[in-house]
Design a protein around this motif. Structure first.
Motif, short mmCIF file in Angstrom:
data_model
loop_
_atom_site.label_atom_id
_atom_site.label_comp_id
_atom_site.label_asym_id
_atom_site.label_seq_id
_atom_site.Cartn_x
_atom_site.Cartn_y
_atom_site.Cartn_z
N UNK A 132 -27.50 -61.32 -39.85
CA UNK A 132 -26.76 -60.33 -39.08
C UNK A 132 -26.13 -60.95 -37.83
N UNK A 133 -26.89 -61.82 -37.16
CA UNK A 133 -26.37 -62.49 -35.97
C UNK A 133 -25.22 -63.43 -36.33
N UNK A 134 -25.37 -64.14 -37.45
CA UNK A 134 -24.34 -65.09 -37.88
C UNK A 134 -23.03 -64.39 -38.18
N UNK A 135 -23.11 -63.30 -38.95
CA UNK A 135 -21.90 -62.56 -39.30
C UNK A 135 -21.27 -61.94 -38.05
N UNK A 136 -22.13 -61.40 -37.16
CA UNK A 136 -21.62 -60.84 -35.92
C UNK A 136 -20.91 -61.87 -35.07
N UNK A 137 -21.47 -63.07 -35.01
CA UNK A 137 -20.85 -64.16 -34.24
C UNK A 137 -19.51 -64.56 -34.84
N UNK A 138 -19.44 -64.68 -36.15
CA UNK A 138 -18.19 -65.07 -36.80
C UNK A 138 -17.13 -63.99 -36.64
N UNK A 139 -17.54 -62.73 -36.70
CA UNK A 139 -16.58 -61.65 -36.48
C UNK A 139 -16.04 -61.70 -35.06
N UNK A 140 -16.93 -61.91 -34.10
CA UNK A 140 -16.52 -61.95 -32.70
C UNK A 140 -15.55 -63.10 -32.43
N UNK A 141 -15.68 -64.20 -33.17
CA UNK A 141 -14.80 -65.35 -32.99
C UNK A 141 -13.56 -65.29 -33.89
N UNK A 142 -13.41 -64.20 -34.65
CA UNK A 142 -12.26 -64.05 -35.53
C UNK A 142 -12.28 -64.97 -36.73
N UNK A 159 -16.09 -73.92 -39.89
CA UNK A 159 -16.63 -73.23 -41.06
C UNK A 159 -15.51 -72.66 -41.94
N UNK A 160 -14.35 -72.48 -41.37
CA UNK A 160 -13.21 -71.98 -42.14
C UNK A 160 -12.40 -73.10 -42.77
N UNK A 161 -12.86 -74.34 -42.58
CA UNK A 161 -12.10 -75.49 -43.09
C UNK A 161 -12.46 -75.78 -44.54
N UNK A 162 -11.48 -75.88 -45.39
CA UNK A 162 -11.68 -76.26 -46.79
C UNK A 162 -11.71 -77.78 -46.87
N UNK A 163 -12.54 -78.39 -47.72
CA UNK A 163 -13.40 -77.78 -48.74
C UNK A 163 -14.89 -77.80 -48.36
N UNK A 164 -15.25 -77.55 -47.13
CA UNK A 164 -16.64 -77.56 -46.70
C UNK A 164 -17.45 -76.52 -47.48
N UNK A 165 -18.66 -76.91 -47.89
CA UNK A 165 -19.60 -76.00 -48.54
C UNK A 165 -20.48 -75.40 -47.44
N UNK A 196 -14.69 -64.53 -39.51
CA UNK A 196 -15.41 -63.99 -40.66
C UNK A 196 -14.52 -63.84 -41.88
N UNK A 197 -13.32 -63.34 -41.73
CA UNK A 197 -12.43 -63.13 -42.88
C UNK A 197 -12.09 -64.44 -43.57
N UNK A 198 -12.05 -65.52 -42.81
CA UNK A 198 -11.73 -66.83 -43.39
C UNK A 198 -12.93 -67.47 -44.07
N UNK A 199 -14.13 -67.09 -43.63
CA UNK A 199 -15.35 -67.75 -44.12
C UNK A 199 -15.99 -67.00 -45.27
N UNK A 200 -15.97 -65.66 -45.25
CA UNK A 200 -16.82 -64.88 -46.16
C UNK A 200 -16.51 -65.10 -47.63
#
Length: 240
Positions: A129-139, A110-116, A141-145
């Motif tokens: 909420x679950x999705x954001x929590x999961x991405x934060x836990x995997x480190x 999900x952090x790979x460019x140029x994926x939509x 979220x900052x790359x995806x948001x």
């Protein structure tokens, strides 16, 4: 020598309100229609993102029962309801177009460019909420948001965006993708935070609490469980 239990308010054809996360619609609807016919009752369904439903309950709306998308969204309104019972566990998956044309193997992509990329909104739905929590836990979220193409209140809206080509990948429930398996396929996820717990609770102030408890029994029935499993849920029973 008998003990009298609290009964429901009499009505020739009772009318009740069920708040439910939108992901439950396909699996629950056949059981709701059967229940209406058997009981002679009219059920007003309010399907929406659980963040929106919970906000409406906190603002004063009083459904006769609430079938939440995750236990975290039941906890914030639990004082207004009887003890909740866990009915289903929808897994989170990555949904991609048929054939996975962008070769998405897992969550890190999900952090790979140029994926939509599409996610549900964190404040509007349990899935968000679950999705954001999961991405934060995997480190991740900052790359995806900062590069999300779409944020929606419900997973089915993300699926529509995926099918139209507006998205390359969406983080949704398996149940969101199950109904469109002809055009969408899923990449399974594993580990902590990849499965939601969906509870059902009867409103404490409901005039038809006995009726809504019978609806719970109908949703727990073997036939209903088969429908939920066919729609991509894991099923269970008991206190969440």
């Amino acid at each position: 020598g008998c003990e009298v239990v609290a009964g429901d308010v009499w009505a020739l054809r009772p009318s009740v309100v069920l708040d439910s996360g939108s992901v439950n619609r396909q699996a629950a609807e056949p059981t709701l229609r059967e229940f209406e016919a058997r009981e002679g009752v009219e059920i007003t369904r309010v399907y929406n993102g659980c963040g929106i439903l919970t906000a409406q309950i906190r603002s004063g709306q009083r459904p006769d029962a609430y079938f939440a998308c995750d236990v975290s969204f039941m906890e914030t309104v639990q004082p207004g309801f009887q003890p909740a019972v866990s009915l289903a566990r929808p897994p989170l998956v990555l949904a991609v177009r048929k054939g996975n044309p962008h070769g998405v193997p897992g969550l890190a992509d999900l952090a790979r460019s140029p994926l939509k990329v599409g996610l549900c909104h964190e404040d509007q739905s349990a899935l968000g909420a679950l999705s954001v929590g999961l991405l934060r836990a995997r480190g991740l979220w900052d790359s995806v948001k900062g590069r999300l193409a779409v944020q929606a209140p419900t997973g089915d809206l993300l699926i529509n965006q995926l099918r139209s080509g507006a998205l390359d990948v969406a983080l949704v429930y398996a149940a969101n993708a199950a109904a469109v398996a002809d055009s969408v396929e899923v990449v399974s996820l594993s580990g902590p935070g990849t499965v939601a717990i969906q509870p059902y609770a009867v409103g404490r102030g409901s005039d038809h609490a006995q009726l809504m408890t019978r609806l719970l029994r109908a949703l727990e029935s073997p036939r209903s469980r088969e429908r939920f499993q066919a729609s991509g849920f894991q099923v269970e029973g008991g206190a969440p």
